[in-house]
Design a protein around this motif. Structure first.
Motif, short mmCIF file in Angstrom:
data_model
loop_
_atom_site.label_atom_id
_atom_site.label_comp_id
_atom_site.label_asym_id
_atom_site.label_seq_id
_atom_site.Cartn_x
_atom_site.Cartn_y
_atom_site.Cartn_z
N GLY A 150 1.09 -1.46 0.16
CA GLY A 150 0.10 -0.09 0.32
C GLY A 150 0.67 1.44 0.01
O GLY A 150 1.82 1.35 0.09
N ILE A 151 -0.33 2.95 0.00
CA ILE A 151 0.69 3.26 0.33
C ILE A 151 0.41 4.67 1.12
O ILE A 151 -0.68 4.02 0.99
N LEU A 152 0.97 4.87 1.95
CA LEU A 152 0.30 6.45 2.82
C LEU A 152 0.52 7.78 2.29
O LEU A 152 2.07 7.82 2.88
N MET A 170 -4.35 2.72 4.57
CA MET A 170 -3.93 3.35 2.97
C MET A 170 -4.38 2.98 2.05
O MET A 170 -5.62 2.55 2.14
N THR A 171 -3.92 3.32 0.80
CA THR A 171 -4.21 2.97 -0.25
C THR A 171 -3.47 1.88 -0.94
O THR A 171 -2.43 1.42 -0.47
N ARG A 172 -4.54 0.34 -1.00
CA ARG A 172 -3.86 -0.72 -1.17
C ARG A 172 -3.57 -1.02 -2.20
O ARG A 172 -4.43 -0.01 -3.97
N PRO A 179 -0.76 0.04 -4.89
CA PRO A 179 -0.50 1.23 -5.84
C PRO A 179 -0.03 0.36 -6.89
O PRO A 179 0.60 -0.02 -7.41
N VAL A 180 -0.28 2.06 -7.58
CA VAL A 180 0.43 1.85 -9.52
C VAL A 180 1.63 1.66 -9.30
O VAL A 180 1.78 2.37 -8.61
N THR A 181 2.48 0.99 -10.04
CA THR A 181 3.50 0.71 -9.67
C THR A 181 4.38 1.47 -11.18
O THR A 181 3.46 1.39 -12.04
N GLY A 186 -4.04 9.23 -12.44
CA GLY A 186 -5.20 8.53 -10.78
C GLY A 186 -5.10 9.52 -9.89
O GLY A 186 -5.05 9.37 -8.79
N ARG A 187 -4.54 11.16 -10.01
CA ARG A 187 -4.55 11.83 -9.45
C ARG A 187 -3.57 12.11 -8.63
O ARG A 187 -4.07 12.01 -7.26
N PHE A 188 -1.83 11.35 -8.24
CA PHE A 188 -1.07 11.33 -7.07
C PHE A 188 -0.26 11.52 -8.20
O PHE A 188 0.22 11.21 -9.07
N ARG A 189 1.03 11.11 -6.66
CA ARG A 189 2.16 12.18 -7.05
C ARG A 189 3.53 11.03 -6.81
O ARG A 189 4.74 11.61 -6.60
N HIS A 190 3.09 9.55 -6.05
CA HIS A 190 4.52 8.94 -6.36
C HIS A 190 3.93 7.81 -6.49
O HIS A 190 2.79 7.55 -6.34
N MET A 191 5.04 6.58 -6.44
CA MET A 191 5.48 5.56 -7.30
C MET A 191 6.39 5.24 -7.34
O MET A 191 7.45 5.30 -7.94
N PRO A 192 6.02 3.90 -6.64
CA PRO A 192 6.62 2.54 -6.34
C PRO A 192 7.45 2.19 -7.38
O PRO A 192 6.73 1.94 -8.68
N VAL A 193 8.75 2.07 -7.99
CA VAL A 193 9.28 1.33 -8.71
C VAL A 193 9.54 0.06 -8.39
O VAL A 193 10.53 0.17 -7.47
P1 AMP Z 1 -0.41 11.20 -3.96
O1 AMP Z 1 -0.63 13.34 -4.79
O2 AMP Z 1 0.45 10.98 -3.80
O3 AMP Z 1 -0.12 12.28 -2.12
O4 AMP Z 1 -1.71 11.04 -3.07
C1 AMP Z 1 -2.81 11.19 -3.56
C2 AMP Z 1 -3.89 9.89 -3.29
O5 AMP Z 1 -2.98 9.03 -4.63
C3 AMP Z 1 -3.71 9.18 -2.05
O6 AMP Z 1 -5.15 8.90 -1.19
C4 AMP Z 1 -2.27 7.92 -1.56
O7 AMP Z 1 -2.79 7.03 -1.16
C5 AMP Z 1 -2.71 7.66 -3.22
N1 AMP Z 1 -1.98 7.13 -4.19
C6 AMP Z 1 -0.27 7.54 -3.68
N2 AMP Z 1 0.26 7.37 -4.47
C7 AMP Z 1 -0.83 6.32 -5.22
C8 AMP Z 1 0.11 4.88 -5.83
N3 AMP Z 1 0.50 4.95 -6.52
N4 AMP Z 1 -1.11 4.65 -6.89
C9 AMP Z 1 -2.50 4.37 -6.08
N5 AMP Z 1 -2.92 5.47 -4.97
C10 AMP Z 1 -1.76 6.48 -4.76
#
Ligand code: AMP
Length: 144
Positions: free
Chosen positions: A50-52, A77-79, A81-83, A100-107
């Protein structure tokens, strides 16, 4: 530009992680101490379950008040996560982050996490690539 190049250009390749059974207050403490925006949730340090993000915590505090800091990380957490992988391009990662409107991505390579990239890392890398392309084109036009 590939994700592997973006990872190499980062000052540190370590990923800050937290266990799913710890309280959200511990995650908030780590996010603040390390001045980062998200933690990858893992039981063994290599598999991202997941990611928090700071956004998850702020949203819950807004909805339910500071009592939510006693929840477990796994509750908030978000379960799954998109990687991305080392071979993905910066543009592919940018479009997945935007969609997906998020700013972090595990590699991930295989099912092991090898790094984390942020929207800021990708934008910085693309900007420097564009500046190099511009210099090269100017050089060609001026005949250098
Ligand atoms: P962030 O913009 O990354 O701070 O996250 C915004 C939302 O997206 C939060 O609910 C995170 O838990 C979720 N989130 C962050 N990264 C990812 C990811 N790689 N995949 C899916 N959800 C994510």
């Amino acid at each position: 530009m590939r994700v592997s190049q973006i990872l190499k250009s980062k000052a540190s390749n370590g990923v800050l992680t937290i266990g799913p059974d710890l309280p959200v207050s511990e995650a908030a403490r780590l996010l603040s101490a390390k001045k980062i925006g998200s933690l990858v949730v893992t039981k063994d340090g290599t598999h991202a379950i997941g990611i928090l993000s700071e956004r998850d915590i702020v949203r819950e505090i807004g909805k339910r008040g500071p009592g939510c800091l006693e929840d477990m990380v796994s509750d908030m957490m978000t379960r799954n996560p998109v990687t991305c992988t080392n071979g993905d391009t910066a543009d592919e990662v940018l479009s997945r982050m935007t969609a997906g409107r998020f700013r972090h991505m595990p590699v991930v390579e295989g099912d092991e996490m090898v790094g984390l990239i942020t929207l800021g890392d990708v934008v910085k890398a693309r900007l420097s690539e564009l500046a190099m392309e511009k210099d090269a084109l100017e050089g060609m036009i001026m005949g250098h």
